[in-house]
Structure formats: C-alpha cells, structure tokens
Design an enzyme around this catalytic site. Structure first.
Site, mmCIF file in Angstrom:
data_model
loop_
_atom_site.group_PDB
_atom_site.id
_atom_site.type_symbol
_atom_site.label_atom_id
_atom_site.label_comp_id
_atom_site.label_asym_id
_atom_site.label_seq_id
_atom_site.Cartn_x
_atom_site.Cartn_y
_atom_site.Cartn_z
ATOM 1 N N TYR A 5 -40.020 2.649 -37.810
ATOM 2 C CA TYR A 5 -40.589 3.577 -37.121
ATOM 3 C C TYR A 5 -41.682 4.272 -37.713
ATOM 4 O O TYR A 5 -42.563 4.746 -37.114
ATOM 5 C CB TYR A 5 -39.423 4.503 -36.410
ATOM 6 N N SER A 15 -45.643 11.546 -33.686
ATOM 7 C CA SER A 15 -44.386 12.375 -33.990
ATOM 8 C C SER A 15 -44.606 13.043 -35.271
ATOM 9 O O SER A 15 -45.427 12.609 -36.240
ATOM 10 C CB SER A 15 -43.267 11.268 -34.342
#
Length: 279
Positions: A145, A132
C-alpha cells in the site's frame, strides 16, 4: 459555462463526499466506481454514474469517452479510488501486489493520460491525486500500500511540471485518519494474510486489532473534511502543491519530514503494536 468533474471511488467515503460537495459547488459531476448500486443516491442528487474498473483499460477508456461525448470538456479529475491491501511483504501474493499497483497507481496514471488531451485543448484543468500521509513514511505490514502511495507522490510531482505549460494544475491531497471503509479492508487483509500461521502473526495480530478500532479513534475525521479540502484546492486561483488534511495529517507529515529515519521506524513500530491482540 458549467464545469465538469470526474470523481473515482465515488461509491463510499471520500469519493462519495467529494461528489456531494462538488454538486453543491455547481459542477456537473461524473461519479465513477465499480459498485453502481451504491451510487444510486448520488444519481438522485444529480450526478452522472459511470461504471469504472481501474484494472480494465477498456473501462477507463469508456469512462473518458462518456465524458467527452457528453460535455466535450473536463475541468477537474479527482483520482480518489484506491484501497489498502495489508500483510507482511513476504506473505502477500505477488498477484495481489500487482492488483494493488494496478488500482492505486496504473489506473490513476491511465486516467491522467486520457484526461490530459481534454484539458490541454481547454488550456486549463485540475488533476487532484488523493494519496495519503502514508506516501511520506512506511509502517509494518503495509508495504505494498505504501509503495503505491509513494509512487503516486512521485508521479504527481513529475506530472505537475510536465503539464504546467498547458495551464493544467496537479494537486496532491494527503489525508490522515479518516472514517471510511479503508481501515476495515486493511484489517481484514492483514488478518487473512499474516494473522494466522504466519511467522509474523504475533505482531500482525496486534496491528490488525489497532486497525479494527481505527474508526473509533478520537482524532479520526469524517470524509467530508477531505472533500472540503479537495473543493477548496479546485477553486483556488493558485492551489498549493500538497494539502495535508484530516485525522492528524499535519502532525504526522511534520514528523515524517523532521524525524530521523530510525526514529520514524521506532515510532511506527511502537504505534503498530499498541493494539490488543484479538482472540
């Protein structure tokens, strides 16, 4: 010889789109996820379905053994499965933090371990790890995360050097804002953990409102954008080490590289507080 691919997290979003694209490109595709029923349309398109739970080592072993028994080779591993568990670090139970690491990092790493002998025997193969833009900078309420995505970035760098002598490529895909289930899951977890009586509630609720509207953002991209990038990297004779793709990824990665840390902190905090507080 037909090439073989394994795509995790294939029941929706980027994984589902990647399976479809690789089938179009002529791969024999094994689509893996926990939700077999959600993958039924992929089976109709020609994909082989695998029930995969990345928190269960026996499930991971069985997935690789299924592929080995069926084809004896694995040309492309797309580690796409993962989720965003949000909430202030103080508020997220350690059990959930460990699960986030288990799915996003350790499950991915275990698949790399088991896929490597197959690829080494062929003297070829590509491992694609979907991280990401959040693997390059942090944001409030996404600590666990982001920790997983930073970890996969570092793991991929080491793996790439280790596997180079065997002709195995390791590629990192860094998506930006993509219209998938991800934002909804992150929104729900943030509200549940830090949006009520938490000391962080006033700020968490603002960010949750922003996440709740993420799919409506004008710069968010459909998952097919990422799937096409994965296919392009897999087909390249000499793929790039990293691909930023979709939803403002290149802009955010540029800022993450060049902005001083305090500026990045200020930018991410300001963005996180730009949503309207939910009733």
């Amino acid at each position: 010889m037909q090439k073989t691919a394994l795509v995790t997290g294939a029941s929706a979003g980027i994984g589902e789109a990647t399976v479809k694209r690789l089938l179009q490109d002529g791969y024999k595709v094994f689509a893996a996820a926990r939700r077999l029923d959600r993958m039924a349309p992929l089976a109709h398109l020609g994909a082989e379905l695998i029930d995969l739970d990345l928190t269960d080592d026996s499930s991971i072993l069985a997935a690789i053994e299924t592929i080995r028994a069926a084809t004896g080779r694995l040309d492309l591993l797309v580690n796409n499965a993962g989720y965003g568990s949000y909430g202030a670090i103080e508020d997220v139970p350690m059990e959930e933090a460990r699960r986030q690491m288990e799915v996003n990092v350790f499950g991915l790493a275990r698949l790399c371990q088991l896929a490597t002998p197959l690829m080494r025997a062929q003297q070829s193969g590509t491992i694609v790890n979907v991280t990401s833009i959040g693997g390059k900078f942090g944001e409030p309420f996404g600590g666990w995360y982001h920790a997983t995505k930073f970890a996969v970035e570092g793991l991929s760098d080491c793996l790439r050097m280790e596997l180079r002598p065997f002709g195995i490529r390791v590629v990192v895909i860094e998506p930006g804002a993509i219209r998938t289930e991800w934002a909804g899951i992150a929104h729900q977890s943030l509200v549940e953990r830090s949006g009520g009586s938490s000391a962080y509630a006033p700020w968490a609720r603002k960010y949750a409102a922003l996440l709740g509207n993420a799919d409506a953002m004008s710069f968010a991209s459909p998952p097919e954008v990422v799937a096409n990038t994965i296919a392009r990297a897999a087909a390249a004779r000499r793929p790039r080490i990293r691909y930023g793709t979709g939803g403002g990824a290149k802009v955010f990665l540029f800022l993450a590289h060049w902005l001083p840390d305090r500026w990045k902190d200020a930018l991410m905090w300001r963005m996180s507080q730009s949503g309207k507080v939910e009733a």
